[in-house]
Design a protein around this motif. Sequence first.
Motif, PDB file in Angstrom:
ATOM      1  N   GLN A   1      28.729  43.618  50.013  1.00  0.00           N
ATOM      2  CA  GLN A   1      29.287  42.306  49.656  1.00  0.00           C
ATOM      3  C   GLN A   1      29.059  42.026  48.175  1.00  0.00           C
ATOM      4  OE1 GLN A   1      27.523  39.316  52.124  1.00  0.00           O
ATOM      5  NE2 GLN A   1      29.172  37.842  51.801  1.00  0.00           N
ATOM      6  N   ASP A   2      27.887  42.418  47.683  1.00  0.00           N
ATOM      7  CA  ASP A   2      27.537  42.109  46.301  1.00  0.00           C
ATOM      8  C   ASP A   2      26.329  42.964  45.912  1.00  0.00           C
ATOM      9  OD1 ASP A   2      27.536  40.853  43.837  1.00  0.00           O
ATOM     10  OD2 ASP A   2      27.334  38.825  44.612  1.00  0.00           O
TER      11      ASP A   2
ATOM     12  N   PHE B   1      22.892  42.363  43.739  1.00  0.00           N
ATOM     13  CA  PHE B   1      22.103  41.335  43.045  1.00  0.00           C
ATOM     14  C   PHE B   1      21.120  41.992  42.084  1.00  0.00           C
ATOM     15  CE2 PHE B   1      22.324  38.737  47.227  1.00  0.00           C
ATOM     16  CZ  PHE B   1      23.569  38.238  46.885  1.00  0.00           C
TER      17      PHE B   1
ATOM     18  N   ARG C   1      31.069  45.950  45.328  1.00  0.00           N
ATOM     19  CA  ARG C   1      31.599  45.262  46.488  1.00  0.00           C
ATOM     20  C   ARG C   1      32.765  46.079  47.050  1.00  0.00           C
ATOM     21  NH1 ARG C   1      32.382  40.051  48.669  1.00  0.00           N
ATOM     22  NH2 ARG C   1      34.517  39.711  49.382  1.00  0.00           N
TER      23      ARG C   1
ATOM     24  N   ASN D   1      32.233  39.552  39.000  1.00  0.00           N
ATOM     25  CA  ASN D   1      32.951  38.705  39.929  1.00  0.00           C
ATOM     26  C   ASN D   1      34.069  37.990  39.189  1.00  0.00           C
ATOM     27  OD1 ASN D   1      31.897  36.458  38.654  1.00  0.00           O
ATOM     28  ND2 ASN D   1      30.306  36.135  40.172  1.00  0.00           N
ATOM     29  N   ASP D   2      34.755  37.110  39.917  1.00  0.00           N
ATOM     30  CA  ASP D   2      35.925  36.451  39.354  1.00  0.00           C
ATOM     31  C   ASP D   2      35.630  35.705  38.055  1.00  0.00           C
ATOM     32  OD1 ASP D   2      37.988  37.256  40.837  1.00  0.00           O
ATOM     33  OD2 ASP D   2      38.531  35.283  41.603  1.00  0.00           O
ATOM     34  N   LYS D   3      34.421  35.139  37.989  1.00  0.00           N
ATOM     35  CA  LYS D   3      34.143  34.317  36.811  1.00  0.00           C
ATOM     36  C   LYS D   3      33.748  35.162  35.613  1.00  0.00           C
ATOM     37  CE  LYS D   3      30.048  32.946  38.850  1.00  0.00           C
ATOM     38  NZ  LYS D   3      29.121  32.041  39.437  1.00  0.00           N
TER      39      LYS D   3
ATOM     40  N   ARG E   1      27.177  33.960  50.150  1.00  0.00           N
ATOM     41  CA  ARG E   1      27.350  35.122  49.267  1.00  0.00           C
ATOM     42  C   ARG E   1      28.817  35.332  48.918  1.00  0.00           C
ATOM     43  NH1 ARG E   1      23.248  39.439  52.223  1.00  0.00           N
ATOM     44  NH2 ARG E   1      21.299  38.586  51.411  1.00  0.00           N
ATOM     45  N   GLU E   2      29.716  35.074  49.863  1.00  0.00           N
ATOM     46  CA  GLU E   2      31.141  35.188  49.565  1.00  0.00           C
ATOM     47  C   GLU E   2      31.537  34.178  48.489  1.00  0.00           C
ATOM     48  OE1 GLU E   2      31.853  38.255  50.846  1.00  0.00           O
ATOM     49  OE2 GLU E   2      33.862  37.449  51.079  1.00  0.00           O
TER      50      GLU E   2
ATOM     51  N   TYR F   1      29.594  32.810  46.233  1.00  0.00           N
ATOM     52  CA  TYR F   1      28.972  33.188  44.962  1.00  0.00           C
ATOM     53  C   TYR F   1      29.733  34.329  44.295  1.00  0.00           C
ATOM     54  CZ  TYR F   1      25.386  34.904  41.736  1.00  0.00           C
ATOM     55  OH  TYR F   1      24.711  35.323  40.631  1.00  0.00           O
ATOM     56  N   LYS F   2      30.200  35.284  45.111  1.00  0.00           N
ATOM     57  CA  LYS F   2      30.881  36.443  44.548  1.00  0.00           C
ATOM     58  C   LYS F   2      32.317  36.114  44.133  1.00  0.00           C
ATOM     59  CE  LYS F   2      31.132  40.812  43.504  1.00  0.00           C
ATOM     60  NZ  LYS F   2      30.267  41.337  42.451  1.00  0.00           N
ATOM     61  N   ASN F   3      32.996  35.299  44.930  1.00  0.00           N
ATOM     62  CA  ASN F   3      34.444  35.177  44.748  1.00  0.00           C
ATOM     63  C   ASN F   3      34.937  33.920  44.058  1.00  0.00           C
ATOM     64  OD1 ASN F   3      35.227  37.634  46.026  1.00  0.00           O
ATOM     65  ND2 ASN F   3      34.677  36.705  47.969  1.00  0.00           N
ATOM     66  N   LEU F   4      34.132  32.867  44.066  1.00  0.00           N
ATOM     67  CA  LEU F   4      34.610  31.656  43.417  1.00  0.00           C
ATOM     68  C   LEU F   4      34.045  31.647  42.009  1.00  0.00           C
ATOM     69  CD1 LEU F   4      34.208  29.136  46.365  1.00  0.00           C
ATOM     70  CD2 LEU F   4      36.233  30.407  45.665  1.00  0.00           C
TER      71      LEU F   4
END
Lengths: 561, 266
Positions: free
Chosen positions: A225-226, A228, A295, A536-538, B16-17, B19-22
């Motif tokens: 998922q990620d 860290f 991810r 990530n997106d940001k 977690r979704e 945090y990762k995607n937004l």
Amino acid sequence: MDESALHIVMVGHVDHGKSTVIGRLLYSTGALPAGTIDKVKRIAKETGKPFEYAYLLDAFEEEQKQGITIDTTRLQFKTDKRDYIIIDAPGHQEFLKNMISGASNAEAAFLIVDAARGVEEQTKRHAYILKLLGIRQIYVLINKMDLVDYQEAQFNKVQQHVQDFLQTLGLTAVSYLPLSAYYGENLLENSPKMPWYTGKSFIETLDSAKAHKTSEQRPLRLPIQDVFKFDDQRIIAGRIEAGTLNVGDDITIYPSGRQTKVTGFAQWPQDEHLQSHQAGESVGLLLEDEFFNQRGEIITKTAENSQPVVDTVIQTNLFWMGEQPLVPGKTYKLKIATQQVTARVLKILKVTDAGDLKARQNNDQVRLNDVAEVVFQTEQPLVYDFFNDQHVTGRFVLVDGYDVTGGGTITERYQGERELEGAVFNDGQQQYQLSLFDNYYLNGDHIETEATEGQYALTDELPLTGTSYHYPTRFNIILPRQNRVISVDHGRFIKVVSLEEQLTPDVPLINSIGAKVKLDPQRPLKAFLAEQETLNDKTKTAFYQKWLDFSAYHQVMIKEI
Amino acid sequence: MDRIDELEAESIYILREAYKNLGKLGLLWSIGKDSTVLLWLTKKAFYGQTPFPFIHVDTSFEMPEVIQYRDSLAKELNLDLIVYTNQQALDDGMNPKLGRLACCGALKTVALNQVVHKYAFDGLIVGVRQDEEGSRSKERIFSERTAQDKWDYTNQPPELWDEFKTDFPKGNHIRVHPLLHWTELDIWEYIQRENVPIIDLYFAKNGQRYRSLGCAPCSGTVPSNASTVQEIIDELKETTISERAGRAQDQEDAYAMQKLRQSGYM
């Protein structure tokens, strides 16, 4: 009492009584908070409508005033045997996407059919959707028996009808039960009005439904998922979707196939020191080798026999919820668990009108609320399983624009012809699809891409100069997701090696679209890869700007201004 | 895994979704039991870190204990805390006597919308639960709000298999609901199991306790002798009184919460 709640969904044609069954059930079992019935009675009086049990669920003003269910309601309910999560799905075709949202996680479904009106369009459509969602435990409630004087003959007739069409879908109902939800007949106990029915009452049927076999017994699947890196520790975060994982297990990471070992699980609070985790748990892994993970990669246990498929073509069974039809050649975002790839529709094999279960004559598009068999070609390699083996990695959703517009399952491997796009590098073992020889044109206010097709085997000479690009004769191409580096020397395709062998490149490095990776002794490749892990997106735009130089070997040509 | 384990794992996955995607993310912390459980889940999801700011929309009609508790916990956990008040509305004289819907609208809904735009949040984590009231029972886990903060509840996009909505036009934002599937009882059982620190207004004093916390003028107590977490759990297993029975704004209109939430209320 079972520990976890059973998820059930009520589906069927509009007005066949889905919300009434649940409303009446809540009322009859005393599951409603004090005042709820009075509040609903008051609303009925204010709006000048007769009292409906359905109002207990249809909370929106629009729903109560129009007497319809617009969106799914999820509520909890308990019997002496166990807890339930009941999902009330809307029956209008217009709100099919809401029905799908509600039904997607159900373990059992109740298909509700009006005894007087029999099978209608949404009865069929909903049954088809249940099939595509992988829900096999289906009970049929033949409701409103009061409207047909509780006659056995009518019940049998409707039952036969339902049985026939379920059969055409390859589905079998667990049981059929006559009901009058509004009057509570056969709801909690067998009704004296239907002495000919000797089966279970509704609530007994509910209690006899089986929970999903837990996916702990299946081989491990852990989609990343990620990653860290809050402090020195590097934690691979994800949810175990199937199987179990222990400290010390050898694991394989797809699509690259790299292998390493689990050295521990991250913990907070610190006093929890679990050595083993199972399907359903959200975990954080500590790994022996500091690979660069991302991810969307899928972790399996090296020792287990069943490993996922890695491919760029998938054959799917899908339902379509988009206002715009799905058409060949168009690209969509395809998501499986945490993986996200760009997928192009290669071929539509079959389209079915789910309302009458008939195949459409034309396979040129898949329209709103149709179901279809569709083959996709993905830009990056996709890791998947067949739905029957692994649920979470065997199903997918499609995103068109901003919304999820489709979804489905993967049940077989595509055997037909493939059309690889772009520049395909083949080292004899694997094919790599790249777009580094594409040309870019400025056309008015946007940039157009013109793909250049080509097949290249080892030692083949490459078209290093095109209309809008010019590469040196010696460079490397990095494919982090595949953990590979492609080498080009003297203008020829020389070899493919693993990323670990090329961590200190001595030649220019580009990515799959031909952008140069900006490296220097202060900014080594390792730093690039490490930063990419937590992207990530940001942060991605800043990352691209920091690390990639598209203009190094490219020039956008003017076509029209 | 038992029910609470499943809920915890799902909430962590959702956090977690988000945090990762937004993009820019914040957590709406009302200091009540639900959002304090969210705080705990955040620390679990990110192994002791709280990697986004916590936002408290302070109406200025808060109970003093709430403010005291907020400040001491924020200091102890070193939270990045944003406290926001719709000062303009207060200066214009807004108060509960002007009507509860109007007051909640200005000091909570509008204030929340203002803070979202001031900090340009793309995602706002909110502790609402489906069992609280009707319009929340229809929510999605990732629920979009327009640039005007409207919730288009009659046309919600599909949400299935934990593939959440992460694509949306700039200016809109996503309300993230990690506790959507929890019940009030689940919250208390989790508080008990994890020993989550919770404000003591929930515990009975002189035969009364708060079951749901809001502003001082609009939050009523319920008769109760439950003075420990276990006693609250025992009480909830027996009660047929609804959780928000003490919240005045809900009683204004049959569709009060739907109307408030449609224009951006949490």
